[in-house]
Design a protein around this motif. Structure first.
Motif, mmCIF file in Angstrom:
data_model
loop_
_atom_site.group_PDB
_atom_site.id
_atom_site.type_symbol
_atom_site.label_atom_id
_atom_site.label_comp_id
_atom_site.label_asym_id
_atom_site.label_seq_id
_atom_site.Cartn_x
_atom_site.Cartn_y
_atom_site.Cartn_z
ATOM 1 N N SER A 1 0.827 -1.207 0.000
ATOM 2 C CA SER A 1 0.000 0.000 0.000
ATOM 3 C C SER A 1 0.860 1.255 0.000
ATOM 4 N N ILE A 2 1.919 1.249 0.802
ATOM 5 C CA ILE A 2 2.825 2.402 0.847
ATOM 6 C C ILE A 2 3.517 2.581 -0.496
ATOM 7 N N GLY A 3 4.028 1.469 -1.070
ATOM 8 C CA GLY A 3 4.730 1.562 -2.353
ATOM 9 C C GLY A 3 3.823 2.025 -3.478
ATOM 10 N N VAL A 4 2.610 1.484 -3.553
ATOM 11 C CA VAL A 4 1.660 1.887 -4.598
ATOM 12 C C VAL A 4 1.256 3.345 -4.406
ATOM 13 N N SER A 5 1.080 3.760 -3.165
ATOM 14 C CA SER A 5 0.690 5.149 -2.898
ATOM 15 C C SER A 5 1.755 6.118 -3.382
ATOM 16 N N ILE A 6 3.018 5.799 -3.111
ATOM 17 C CA ILE A 6 4.109 6.650 -3.596
ATOM 18 C C ILE A 6 4.129 6.657 -5.118
ATOM 19 N N SER A 7 3.918 5.485 -5.711
ATOM 20 C CA SER A 7 3.920 5.376 -7.168
ATOM 21 C C SER A 7 2.824 6.223 -7.799
ATOM 22 N N ALA A 8 1.693 6.345 -7.113
ATOM 23 C CA ALA A 8 0.542 7.064 -7.671
ATOM 24 C C ALA A 8 0.707 8.577 -7.624
ATOM 25 N N VAL A 9 1.605 9.083 -6.786
ATOM 26 C CA VAL A 9 1.719 10.539 -6.624
ATOM 27 C C VAL A 9 3.039 11.084 -7.154
ATOM 28 N N THR A 10 3.819 10.265 -7.831
ATOM 29 C CA THR A 10 5.078 10.735 -8.409
ATOM 30 C C THR A 10 5.014 10.671 -9.930
ATOM 31 N N GLU A 11 5.794 11.509 -10.564
ATOM 32 C CA GLU A 11 5.758 11.608 -12.024
ATOM 33 C C GLU A 11 6.847 10.791 -12.698
ATOM 34 N N ARG A 12 7.925 10.463 -11.967
ATOM 35 C CA ARG A 12 9.040 9.730 -12.563
ATOM 36 C C ARG A 12 9.427 8.564 -11.669
ATOM 37 N N THR A 13 9.913 7.492 -12.292
ATOM 38 C CA THR A 13 10.303 6.316 -11.515
ATOM 39 C C THR A 13 11.471 6.617 -10.592
#
Length: 296
Positions: free
Chosen positions: A148-160
């Protein structure tokens, strides 16, 4: 459950990746750490303690690395527009990715646990299945929290690269690898009271602070299941601290507080609430940003 097809796709994607199987392979030697103090305190149930050790360090890092590209990777590749074109709300997309990746990671991790169980039976004999199963369930729940933490960060960032930096520098290092040191420093700075880790004061806020991280809460709950003591440290440190005339840097409630003087909020069950908070709050914040549609 409209998100279930997406969840199945995510689970298959993760289960086919080399990374998750490498993680499962490394978890066995990482976790199998027999000690005299562990055997003296738990007997054959030390096998359940090995499962707790599986949830420290390596597992959080591996799960975060397997999750941080879930949304931003598709955004970078341009395939996110196809996903958004499906008859799913953006909330469905986030839930599907969290559930799918959790299931995809939980399978190989469960195989590692079975290998640890086999090694434990051979080396130490039969163990009590209830605490073992309890620690396994908490560990798999912890996997879901980390996803959940990893997906949440992934959803609010523009670059890998930004997502990777946030996962490592904002979550893993401060809240998992070094939270004990940071919590002690924060308490000392806020109260002006120096804390000796080998002889901590009987301060409820200090002990609470130590268990507000995902790793601290995980240790509290699994120690509760194992019956070794109330602490955010791993079972070995707790058992060592509780020995006569021995001091470690493990903050153990039973070794510090007088009977009847323990604040209610330090009960081990509060660790479950902390884990639930780490599951829900990041995802809720990510949903707010993702639904707005600014990051596509």
């Amino acid at each position: 459950m409209r998100w279930s097809p997406l969840a199945r796709k995510e689970a298959r994607t993760v289960a086919k990746s080399k990374g998750v199987w490498l993680l499962a392979l490394l978890l066995v030697p990482w976790s199998y750490r027999p000690t005299y103090v562990g055997w003296d305190g738990l007997g054959a149930n030390i096998t359940a303690g090995y499962v707790q050790l599986a949830g420290t360090g390596l597992l959080p890092l591996g799960v975060l690395l397997l999750s941080y590209q879930s949304v931003v990777g598709e955004r970078t590749a341009g395939s996110i527009k196809f996903v958004l074109g499906l008859p799913l709300t953006r909330t469905d997309i986030l839930v599907g990715k969290v559930v799918g990746r959790t299931v995809g990671i939980a399978g190989p991790v469960s195989l590692s646990v079975l290998v640890l169980a086999g090694i434990g039976v051979v080396q130490h004999g039969l163990f009590d299945p209830l605490p073992f199963l309890g620690v396994v369930l908490v560990t798999l729940g912890y996997v879901g929290v980390l996803v959940s933490i990893g997906v949440s960060i992934s959803a609010v960032t523009e670059r890998t690269v930004t997502a990777a930096g946030a996962v490592f520098g904002v979550v893993f290092l401060p809240f998992i690898a070094f939270w004990s040191l940071i919590a002690t420093a924060l308490f000392s700075q806020a109260t002006g009271t120096p804390v000796n880790p080998l002889d901590p004061p009987a301060s409820g806020p200090l002990f609470l602070l130590h268990r507000l991280s995902p790793s601290g809460a995980y240790n509290v709950v699994t120690n509760w299941v194992l019956g070794v003591g109330n602490s955010a440290s791993t079972y070995g440190g707790v058992l060592t601290e509780l020995q006569p005339q021995v001091s470690t840097n493990a903050f153990v409630v039973e070794a510090t507080f007088q009977p009847g003087a323990v604040p209610t909020y330090l009960h081990e069950s509060v660790g479950l609430l902390v884990l639930l908070g780490w599951l829900v709050v990041p995802l809720g914040l990510a949903r707010f940003a993702f639904v707005r549609g600014d990051l596509l």
